[in-house]
Design an enzyme around this catalytic site. Structure first.
Site, mmCIF file in Angstrom:
data_model
loop_
_atom_site.group_PDB
_atom_site.id
_atom_site.type_symbol
_atom_site.label_atom_id
_atom_site.label_comp_id
_atom_site.label_asym_id
_atom_site.label_seq_id
_atom_site.Cartn_x
_atom_site.Cartn_y
_atom_site.Cartn_z
ATOM 1 N N ARG A 54 12.997 53.651 41.599
ATOM 2 C CA ARG A 54 12.252 54.909 41.414
ATOM 3 C C ARG A 54 11.918 55.658 42.694
ATOM 4 N NH1 ARG A 54 8.044 52.539 37.134
ATOM 5 N NH2 ARG A 54 9.450 52.427 35.342
ATOM 6 N N CYS A 84 5.555 54.654 32.438
ATOM 7 C CA CYS A 84 5.051 55.312 31.221
ATOM 8 C C CYS A 84 3.779 56.135 31.444
ATOM 9 C CB CYS A 84 4.801 54.265 30.148
ATOM 10 S SG CYS A 84 3.918 52.824 30.748
ATOM 11 N N LYS A 94 1.917 53.420 41.445
ATOM 12 C CA LYS A 94 3.068 54.089 40.802
ATOM 13 C C LYS A 94 2.654 55.491 40.376
ATOM 14 C CE LYS A 94 5.313 49.991 38.854
ATOM 15 N NZ LYS A 94 5.517 49.210 37.625
ATOM 16 N N SER A 142 20.255 35.431 25.024
ATOM 17 C CA SER A 142 20.149 36.295 23.833
ATOM 18 C C SER A 142 21.524 36.648 23.252
ATOM 19 C CB SER A 142 19.417 37.584 24.174
ATOM 20 O OG SER A 142 18.094 37.315 24.496
ATOM 21 N N GLN A 155 -4.481 51.633 28.664
ATOM 22 C CA GLN A 155 -3.063 51.330 28.413
ATOM 23 C C GLN A 155 -2.875 50.240 27.363
ATOM 24 O OE1 GLN A 155 -2.069 52.375 33.017
ATOM 25 N NE2 GLN A 155 -0.438 51.283 31.944
ATOM 26 N N HIS A 193 -0.620 54.794 25.046
ATOM 27 C CA HIS A 193 -1.499 54.872 26.211
ATOM 28 C C HIS A 193 -2.356 56.146 26.113
ATOM 29 C CE1 HIS A 193 0.571 51.592 27.956
ATOM 30 N NE2 HIS A 193 1.096 52.135 29.030
ATOM 31 N N GLY A 200 2.818 48.019 26.906
ATOM 32 C CA GLY A 200 3.256 48.205 28.292
ATOM 33 C C GLY A 200 3.652 46.888 28.937
ATOM 34 N N VAL A 258 11.524 47.949 24.438
ATOM 35 C CA VAL A 258 12.082 49.269 24.765
ATOM 36 C C VAL A 258 13.538 49.356 24.295
ATOM 37 C CG1 VAL A 258 12.680 50.849 26.649
ATOM 38 C CG2 VAL A 258 10.497 49.638 26.694
ATOM 39 N N GLN A 269 3.648 54.793 24.191
ATOM 40 C CA GLN A 269 4.200 54.230 25.439
ATOM 41 C C GLN A 269 5.673 53.836 25.306
ATOM 42 O OE1 GLN A 269 4.735 50.519 25.909
ATOM 43 N NE2 GLN A 269 5.705 51.074 27.851
#
Ligand code: HSE
Length: 338
Positions: free
Chosen positions: A100, A131, A219, A39, A158, A247, A162, A13, A320
């Site tokens: 959320r 998503c 969700k 990283s 899906q 998806h 994801g 993402v 997605q």
């Protein structure tokens, strides 16, 4: 012009966010890619420049004077660092599930509930929905306005994206093994999915809850109603399929009013970021190969129920990583800037 940070810049993402920020022309003064210590030093490309990834710390948001911080590095990372970013004055757009359902945090799909963005002031955080929920509510919103939806039955298909880059790699590895007739060995090596994903479908995404539904399914139930300010009954079955990054969803809506296929096509086609692809005579309907790498929710196979005139069936598909994550986050940022 804004200083923008991406926490999780090297993930699937995060990498897409870099592209979408550029394509959507967000007014960027400085872009700061952030990731965990392991990283640090990796490089990402943005607007033709190579940027070195910095370590995600609480201090970095103040040091870099960040205005907008995108988070897509997992719930525990958001829990630890998003409050620091908000405290340093940034608006956080969080792609994880951590905030959320917090009543003080708006959960936003800009096509559906842009008015909720102003609530960001309460905590400094705006949550980006799951998503599968984003693409479903984009197709439900115009139909709800027209017919009054009481209940939704949905089965998802899906993509492996994801589950992040590792999920995509696991499908590739297993597909390579299939073509080399060495499936057994590679299947033993799987890390991400509960079962072999190549040549299979798995009706299980995330953990099982006590009520028999999975966390992914719950969700869809809870986020849909928070976004739509509704009390719609949602009955999902979420299924992982060996598709790379779009998806799909087979949806049935039970409405207060009698439905009409023509009117459904019309209101969907007029809704922002929806494309109706629905011509059975020409075998035209939404599929992952159409939706991948685009910013639309494609809707088709629209048909009235055989028995109940208040029931409508349809199928939708969206990318997605883009519609379900990066593009929605960038659309939130654009609205926040307005
Ligand atoms: N939870 C989703 C999936 C990803 O596993 O497909 C949505 O961001």
């Amino acid at each position: 012009m804004y200083n923008i940070a991406i926490a999780g810049a090297t993930g699937a993402v995060g990498e897409e966010l870099l592209r979408v920020i550029e394509e959507f022309d967000l007014p960027v003064k400085k872009l700061v890619p952030l990731a965990s210590a392991r990283s640090v030093g990796k490089e990402v490309e943005f607007k033709g420049e190579t940027l070195k990834v910095k370590e995600l710390t609480c201090e970095v948001f103040e040091e870099e004077e960040i205005d907008i911080a995108f988070f897509s590095a997992g719930g525990s990372v958001s829990a630890k660092f998003a409050p620091c970013a908000a405290k340093a004055g940034a608006v956080v757009i969080d792609n994880t599930s951590y905030f959320r359902m917090n009543p003080d945090v708006p959960l936003v799909v800009p096509e559906v509930n842009p008015e909720d963005i102003v609530l960001w002031k309460k905590t400094g955080i705006i949550a980006n929905p799951n998503c599968s929920t984003i693409q479903m509510v984009i197709s439900l919103a115009p139909l709800h306005k027209e017919f009054g939806i009481k209940r939704v039955d949905v089965a998802t298909y899906q993509a492996v994206s994801g589950a992040g880059k590792k999920g995509m790699e696991e499908l590739f590895e297993q597909m390579r093994a299939v073509f080399n007739f060495k499936l057994d060995k590679k299947v033993e090596e799987r890390e991400v999915f509960q079962h072999q994903i190549a040549l299979n479908v798995i009706p299980h995404i995330d953990k099982f809850m006590d009520n028999g539904f999975t966390k992914e399914e719950m969700k869809m139930v809870n986020e849909t109603n928070k976004i739509m300010h509704s009390n719609i009954q949602v009955a999902p079955t979420c299924v992982r399929v060996p598709v790379l990054r779009s998806h799909s969803e087979a949806i049935t809506i039970y409405c207060e009013k009698e439905v009409s296929v023509e009117r459904a096509r019309e209101v969907l086609a007029n809704f922002e970021d929806v494309k109706v692809v629905d011509n059975p005579e020409k075998n035209e309907y939404p599929m992952p190969i159409i939706a991948t790498d685009t910013d639309y929710v494609y809707v088709g196979r629209i048909r009235k129920d055989l028995y109940d005139p208040k029931v409508l069936h349809f199928f939708n598909v969206a990318d997605q990583i883009r519609v379900g994550a990066a593009t929605n986050a960038v659309r939130i940022a654009k609205k926040w800037i307005e």
